[in-house]
Design an enzyme around this catalytic site. Structure first.
Site, short mmCIF file in Angstrom:
data_model
loop_
_atom_site.label_atom_id
_atom_site.label_comp_id
_atom_site.label_asym_id
_atom_site.label_seq_id
_atom_site.Cartn_x
_atom_site.Cartn_y
_atom_site.Cartn_z
CE LYS A 60 19.04 12.90 2.65
NZ LYS A 60 19.21 14.01 1.49
CE1 TYR A 281 -5.93 -7.65 -10.18
CE2 TYR A 281 -3.86 -7.22 -8.81
CZ TYR A 281 -5.35 -7.34 -8.78
OH TYR A 281 -6.10 -7.35 -7.71
#
Length: 389
Positions: A60, A281
């Site tokens: 999956k 940042y």
């Protein structure tokens, strides 16, 4: 990585340079190297640990980010003839790759899914009495017995029949299972990553009780963590997922599974910095000394978690270096002051794989190894190798 090959790293003078080898150009600046040989070896290890129980393959979420197609073919070559996926769309994509294998769909059998389940020869995992009723109705409508798995909830309180629905099913199994051929009864362990948890034995006993209440059918309880709990948890089939891909499913110091994926990215720029300069940042990191920073071509848009900002380490030529500043959308900054020039041959940074384990980077990010793998974005190139290293 092609154009990122480092031929000269000059700490002296006014500049730092990365000299590229253009003989093998590549536009991929970040790469997930998938070792299919390691996936196959991990499958064999599960088979050794769990025998004589059958071993399926959980593919999956695009085989946990490694690529469902190549991984499923590698597992099939090892003799894997049963696969588990979560979504119907995943099963439909998988069917052409493993034409004769059994494919279980964990999401259940909603009435509108019946045509696709039938046309692609898929086996739904029935999670509720409503699922059972819908799939039984589909069988009666086409007057054909249909295979199904029954999922029993033994303590997760997620998917699966809760105790009150199990009692209803057990009391009238012949009627409620009309038209159904139950090929598997399964459950899922909540605490398999902790071998000392009392929950494991409790769920195993609840599962045995549930099996005794229902018509005889093959049984499955263990995923990767359950495999490492021992053969008392193996029953007739095990369902390894993260173990196939090299993750440590139980926080053991001796992970029995080989690393099957290595994430690396190219260094775009080196720069000198002085003491007291900010990085990234928000200026969340301040340099405490003069040194050298490397800006690396990968970021949270590629799946590198922002939680790794100012945490954890990467490796350059096998030498560890700290992540500094915030992880941004496309870039990560690393303090490479202590990395010797010789380590830069290749011009790339490893985020996990050989020098940094998958479990180490997950711990630094405060998450599970599953999430690290499944977050790897589409911009990251996948390269497949047959060998383990």
């Amino acid at each position: 990585m092609g154009t990122g090959a480092l031929r000269r790293f000059d700490r002296a003078g006014g500049g730092l340079s990365l000299s590229a080898d253009m003989s093998k150009p590549s536009y991929d600046v970040a790469c997930l190297t998938v070792r299919l040989g390691a996936v196959a070896a991990n499958y064999r290890e599960v088979r050794r640990l769990s025998g004589p129980a059958a071993v399926s393959g959980v593919v999956k979420a695009d085989a946990y980010g490694l690529g469902m197609g190549p991984v499923a073919r590698a597992l099939a070559a090892e003799g894997c003839d049963t696969f588990f996926v979560a979504r119907l769309s995943e099963a439909m994509a998988l069917r052409p790759l493993v034409r004769e294998a059994r494919i279980f769909v964990l999401d259940g059998a909603a009435p509108e899914a019946a045509p696709a389940l039938l046309s692609h020869r898929l086996t739904p995992v029935l999670n509720s009495l409503a699922d059972i009723a819908a799939w039984s109705a589909a069988a009666r409508e086409i007057d054909t017995a249909l295979d199904a798995a029954i999922h029993i909830d033994t303590g997760m309180n997620r998917l699966g029949l809760p105790a009150y629905e199990l009692a209803t099913l057990a009391a009238d199994a012949k009627m409620l299972l009309r038209g159904l051929n139950v090929v598997l009864v399964m459950s899922h362990l909540a605490c398999a990553d902790d071998a000392g948890s009392a929950m494991n034995a409790l769920q195993r006993e609840r599962f045995k009780t549930a099996l005794a209440m229902l018509p005889p059918a093959p049984a499955s309880l263990a995923s990767s963590g359950g495999v490492l709990l021992g053969k008392d948890y193996a029953f007739d089939m095990v369902r390894p997922g993260i173990g196939l891909y090299g993750g440590n499913p139980s926080n053991r110091p001796d992970n029995p599974f080989q690393p099957a994926a290595r994430l690396s990215a190219r260094i775009l720029q080196l720069r000198r910095v002085d003491t007291g300069e900010s990085v990234g940042y928000g200026a969340t990191h301040e340099t405490l000394r003069s040194g050298i920073l490397a800006t690396v071509a990968i970021g949270y848009a590629d799946g590198v978690m922002r939680a790794l900002s100012n945490k954890g380490e990467v490796a350059i030529g096998g030498v560890r270096a700290p992540i500094v500043g915030r992880v941004s959308m496309d870039l990560v900054t690393v303090d490479v002051t202590n990395v010797p020039p010789a380590a830069f041959e290749g011009g790339e940074v490893e985020f996990f794989g050989d020098a940094i384990t998958l479990d180490e980077i997950a711990a630094a990010a405060g998450t599970a190894n599953y999430e690290i793998l499944t977050r790897m974005g589409a911009r990251i190139a996948r390269r497949y190798q047959d060998g383990v290293r």
